[in-house]
Design an enzyme around this catalytic site. Structure first.
Site, PDB file in Angstrom:
ATOM      1  N   GLN A 130     -12.193   6.613   2.386  1.00 22.57           N
ATOM      2  CA  GLN A 130     -12.074   5.469   1.464  1.00 22.57           C
ATOM      3  C   GLN A 130     -10.876   4.597   1.861  1.00 22.57           C
ATOM      4  O   GLN A 130     -10.972   3.362   1.931  1.00 22.57           O
ATOM      5  CB  GLN A 130     -11.904   5.955   0.017  1.00 22.57           C
ATOM      6  CG  GLN A 130     -13.166   6.535  -0.599  1.00 22.57           C
ATOM      7  CD  GLN A 130     -12.912   7.226  -1.931  1.00 22.57           C
ATOM      8  OE1 GLN A 130     -11.786   7.269  -2.448  1.00 22.57           O
ATOM      9  NE2 GLN A 130     -13.954   7.790  -2.500  1.00 22.57           N
ATOM     10  N   GLY A 190     -16.617   3.854 -11.475  1.00 15.67           N
ATOM     11  CA  GLY A 190     -17.111   4.328 -12.776  1.00 15.67           C
ATOM     12  C   GLY A 190     -18.508   3.786 -13.002  1.00 15.67           C
ATOM     13  O   GLY A 190     -18.920   2.801 -12.369  1.00 15.67           O
ATOM     14  N   ASN A 221      -9.567  22.379  -4.107  1.00 15.78           N
ATOM     15  CA  ASN A 221      -9.562  20.934  -3.845  1.00 15.78           C
ATOM     16  C   ASN A 221      -9.411  20.693  -2.348  1.00 15.78           C
ATOM     17  O   ASN A 221      -8.529  21.284  -1.717  1.00 15.78           O
ATOM     18  CB  ASN A 221      -8.364  20.278  -4.526  1.00 15.78           C
ATOM     19  CG  ASN A 221      -8.650  19.857  -5.948  1.00 15.78           C
ATOM     20  OD1 ASN A 221      -9.134  20.664  -6.744  1.00 15.78           O
ATOM     21  ND2 ASN A 221      -8.372  18.613  -6.273  1.00 15.78           N
ATOM     22  N   ASP A 259     -14.679  15.554 -14.708  1.00 13.40           N
ATOM     23  CA  ASP A 259     -15.884  15.117 -13.983  1.00 13.40           C
ATOM     24  C   ASP A 259     -16.431  16.221 -13.097  1.00 13.40           C
ATOM     25  O   ASP A 259     -17.651  16.384 -12.965  1.00 13.40           O
ATOM     26  CB  ASP A 259     -15.631  13.822 -13.207  1.00 13.40           C
ATOM     27  CG  ASP A 259     -14.492  13.895 -12.205  1.00 13.40           C
ATOM     28  OD1 ASP A 259     -14.239  12.870 -11.543  1.00 13.40           O
ATOM     29  OD2 ASP A 259     -13.863  14.953 -12.079  1.00 13.40           O
TER      30      ASP A 259
HETATM   31  N1  LIG Z   1     -24.616   6.040   1.840  1.00 11.61           N
HETATM   32  C1  LIG Z   1     -23.495   6.738   2.012  1.00 11.61           C
HETATM   33  N2  LIG Z   1     -23.189   7.247   3.239  1.00 11.61           N
HETATM   34  C2  LIG Z   1     -22.047   7.964   3.425  1.00 11.61           C
HETATM   35  N3  LIG Z   1     -21.157   8.233   2.438  1.00 11.61           N
HETATM   36  C3  LIG Z   1     -21.442   7.745   1.196  1.00 11.61           C
HETATM   37  C4  LIG Z   1     -22.609   6.980   0.914  1.00 11.61           C
HETATM   38  N4  LIG Z   1     -22.581   6.651  -0.404  1.00 11.61           N
HETATM   39  C5  LIG Z   1     -21.447   7.172  -0.924  1.00 11.61           C
HETATM   40  N5  LIG Z   1     -20.766   7.839   0.041  1.00 11.61           N
HETATM   41  C6  LIG Z   1     -19.524   8.578  -0.118  1.00 11.61           C
HETATM   42  O1  LIG Z   1     -19.386   8.924  -1.500  1.00 11.61           O
HETATM   43  C7  LIG Z   1     -18.054   8.617  -1.937  1.00 11.61           C
HETATM   44  C8  LIG Z   1     -18.026   8.279  -3.418  1.00 11.61           C
HETATM   45  O2  LIG Z   1     -18.567   9.406  -4.072  1.00 11.61           O
HETATM   46  P1  LIG Z   1     -18.655   9.379  -5.698  1.00 11.61           P
HETATM   47  O3  LIG Z   1     -19.301   8.139  -6.141  1.00 11.61           O
HETATM   48  O4  LIG Z   1     -19.205  10.696  -6.115  1.00 11.61           O
HETATM   49  O5  LIG Z   1     -17.097   9.323  -6.043  1.00 11.61           O
HETATM   50  P2  LIG Z   1     -16.476   8.869  -7.444  1.00 11.61           P
HETATM   51  O6  LIG Z   1     -17.296   9.461  -8.530  1.00 11.61           O
HETATM   52  O7  LIG Z   1     -16.259   7.436  -7.463  1.00 11.61           O
HETATM   53  O8  LIG Z   1     -15.057   9.510  -7.383  1.00 11.61           O
HETATM   54  P3  LIG Z   1     -14.652  10.942  -7.869  1.00 11.61           P
HETATM   55  O9  LIG Z   1     -14.775  11.811  -6.674  1.00 11.61           O
HETATM   56  O10 LIG Z   1     -13.268  10.811  -8.350  1.00 11.61           O
HETATM   57  O11 LIG Z   1     -15.607  11.344  -8.941  1.00 11.61           O
HETATM   58  C9  LIG Z   1     -17.619   7.456  -1.084  1.00 11.61           C
HETATM   59  O12 LIG Z   1     -16.204   7.478  -0.932  1.00 11.61           O
HETATM   60  C10 LIG Z   1     -18.323   7.711   0.248  1.00 11.61           C
HETATM   61  O13 LIG Z   1     -17.478   8.408   1.128  1.00 11.61           O
HETATM   62  C1  LIG Z   2      -6.801  15.254  -9.577  1.00 10.81           C
HETATM   63  C2  LIG Z   2      -7.935  16.229  -9.638  1.00 10.81           C
HETATM   64  O1  LIG Z   2      -7.726  17.278  -8.733  1.00 10.81           O
HETATM   65  C3  LIG Z   2      -9.200  15.511  -9.325  1.00 10.81           C
HETATM   66  O2  LIG Z   2      -9.510  14.723 -10.454  1.00 10.81           O
HETATM   67  C4  LIG Z   2     -10.356  16.482  -9.088  1.00 10.81           C
HETATM   68  O3  LIG Z   2     -10.311  17.573  -9.989  1.00 10.81           O
HETATM   69  C5  LIG Z   2     -11.585  15.742  -9.424  1.00 10.81           C
HETATM   70  O4  LIG Z   2     -12.125  15.963 -10.446  1.00 10.81           O
HETATM   71  C6  LIG Z   2     -12.094  14.716  -8.511  1.00 10.81           C
HETATM   72  O5  LIG Z   2     -13.226  14.107  -9.062  1.00 10.81           O
HETATM   73 MG   LIG Z   3     -17.391  11.166  -9.473  1.00  3.01          MG
END
Ligand SMILES: Nc1ncnc2c1ncn2[C@@H]1O[C@H](COP(=O)(O)OP(=O)(O)OP(=O)(O)O)[C@@H](O)[C@H]1O
Ligand SMILES: C[C@H](O)[C@H](O)[C@@H](O)C(=O)CO
Ligand SMILES: [Mg+2]
Length: 488
Positions: A302, A14, A294, A235
């Site tokens: 991860q 976050g 999806n 998101d």
């Molecule tokens: N420098 C990098 N090189 C390769 N992959 C990266 C790098 N930085 C981030 N990532 C990828 O981005 C992912 C995280 O993406 P992001 O921050 O958008 O996810 P999040 O917002 O925490 O989760 P969600 O998808 O639920 O929104 C990591 O799991 C990783 O695989």
């Molecule tokens: C559970 C959902 O499919 C998931 O949150 C996806 O919609 C998403 O927003 C991932 O960032």
């Molecule tokens: Mg995100």
């Protein structure tokens, strides 16, 4: 100059980011970042919602320390998960993570009462085992009976900060309980679960002004005076708003824990092929629909990274993948066995062994197997989307953290034979801010917001490199034969 704060909480992390718009340039300052992730208790998986509230408060306190006295605030999070709220406003029970095994059989049980075909005709939402509808169908009846309100996570965070209870449409659509035709919760579906419409807050659009943070919180925690504005609180809906698209024919891949791959449409697409191929019509801002699918996404890497005790950065894993043999082993990314296995590395290795493929051993081989499989997924789904919509997508954007994975961005461009525009990483935050700035009148509309984003952030273009057509055909055939993502 106005201050805009975006709280973007994904499944893995976050962040609280301060946005300002100065002479047509959108500037971001990250003021707080924190890990997210579900906790396990007695075989079930929950979110630590109280910690998420604490992290938001900490971010707001930091904003005040940096000089933000007044601002607007938007919150977005992952989808489908919800909080039960009692008659005194108290939280009832834990907040389940969608990765909890309690829904493993929920869809099959519910489809004895209503077929998926009927459900899809009503809602246009893909079948994911953990959709809110399925979660509620197996939720403990005792807790449900005590619930005066059922709020999705970002709506609950709004409620705790302002005392106002509303259900923002983009995230509400992921429940698989919104009726495309009535544009409201489907009361017949609710009745199947023994629930009433008045247990869900009134629907509101992104841009709805919720009001100020409760005064007692401002005083107790020395917070800035914030007016909460409903972002596109799913998101992914915010990520799509933050895509720096130029024309009318473009696709996105919101690449984070999940890879959400799709297009933005003015009308839903609920054809038989769309249903059979399990595409969804999540609601977007401004009356649009997010026709998408999806894909298991970076969740796969991860978990593997955690199993290597975080010994490698994501960049290092992508680097190791580059050096590994291409297409040596593949997995069907969306197979339920990868949704939340006890050990992802072992789940991948055993699948490869079961299907007579070379078993990946080294971190590079595992990472390569994941990224090759994701790239072939992207290739397959972009081509499916173009076939279903009749569009040849002129722009393809990868946004989110995954846009930093140079190896995967380049491989995706190679397989698709299309340019891929990568970035911004924080597209979700930018979409969150865009809604606030449009509501505030600082930006005219989403077209102007996307132009400002294009102007304000570096976007890297990956051009396709020559690929042996026989190799490509062979890998596509192999991937398709492994791919189980048909509705059972
Ligand atoms: N420098 C990098 N090189 C390769 N992959 C990266 C790098 N930085 C981030 N990532 C990828 O981005 C992912 C995280 O993406 P992001 O921050 O958008 O996810 P999040 O917002 O925490 O989760 P969600 O998808 O639920 O929104 C990591 O799991 C990783 O695989
Ligand atoms: C559970 C959902 O499919 C998931 O949150 C996806 O919609 C998403 O927003 C991932 O960032
Ligand atoms: Mg995100």
């Amino acid at each position: 100059m106005n201050n805009y704060l975006a709280v973007d909480i994904g499944a893995s992390s976050g962040r609280v980011i301060w946005g300002t718009l100065q002479e047509g340039v959108l500037r971001l300052q990250e003021i707080h970042r924190f890990n997210n992730g579900f906790i396990e208790k007695e075989g079930h998986f929950y979110w630590d919602i109280e910690n998420l509230l604490r992290q938001i408060i900490q971010g707001l306190q930091q904003a005040k320390r940096l000089g933000v006295e007044e601002c607007t605030l938007g919150i977005d999070t992952w989808a489908v998960d919800y909080v039960l709220v009692g008659s005194s406003g108290e939280r009832i029970g834990e907040v389940y993570s969608y990765r909890d095994p309690r829904t493993d059989r929920a869809a099959n049980l519910l489809h004895q009462k209503i077929s998926f075909q009927e459900l899809y005709a009503k809602t246009g939402i893909q079948q994911l085992s953990f959709n809110t509808l399925y979660q509620l169908s197996v939720h403990e009846q005792e807790e449900l009976r005590k619930a005066e309100q059922i709020m999705l996570v970002p709506d609950y965070l709004h409620y705790r900060l302002t005392g106002i209870s509303k259900s923002e449409v983009t995230n509400a659509s992921t429940t698989q309980m919104l009726n495309l035709h009535t544009q409201d919760y489907d009361v017949d579906l609710l009745a199947l679960l023994g629930l009433q419409r008045n247990q869900f807050p009134a629907l509101v659009q992104p841009g709805f002004r919720l009001g100020p943070i409760r005064e007692e919180l401002v005083q107790a925690y020395h917070l800035p005076r914030c007016e909460l504005i409903c972002a596109a609180t799913h998101d992914t809906a915010s990520a799509v708003l933050g895509v720096p698209a130029r024309g009318e024919s473009w696709g996105y891949l919101s690449s984070g824990t999940w890879s959400l791959i799709g297009v933005e449409r003015k009308q839903p697409l609920t054809s038989h092929l769309a249903m059979e191929s399990n595409y969804t019509n999540e609601w977007g801002a401004f009356g649009t629909y997010r026709f998408l699918k999806n894909v298991m996404g970076m969740w796969l890497i991860q978990q593997v990274r955690k199993e290597y005790d975080n010994a490698y950065s994501f960049a290092e894993l992508a680097e190791l993948a580059t050096a590994a043999e291409p297409f040596r082993s593949l997995i069907p990314c969306n197979d339920d066995r990868f949704l939340n296995p006890p050990n992802m590395t072992e789940a991948i290795r055993s699948f490869c062994a079961q299907t007579g493929q070379p078993v990946p051993n080294t971190p590079g081989e595992i990472a390569r197997c994941i990224f090759d499989s994701l790239a072939l997924s992207y290739d397959a789904y972009v081509r499916e989307i173009e076939k279903m919509t009749g569009e040849n997508l002129e722009e393809l954007h990868i946004v989110g953290g995954g846009s930093n994975n140079e190896f995967l961005c380049q491989l995706s461009a190679d397989l698709l034979g299309k340019d891929i525009e990568a970035g911004p990483t924080e597209s979700t935050v930018l979409g969150n801010l865009a809604i606030q700035m449009i509501a505030d009148g600082a930006i005219r509309d989403i077209q102007e917001a996307r132009a400002i984003i294009r102007h304000s952030f570096a976007i890297r273009t990956y051009k396709p490199r020559p690929v042996d057509p026989n190799m490509l055909a062979e890998q596509r055939t192999k991937f398709h034969s492994l791919h189980f993502n048909r509705i059972n």
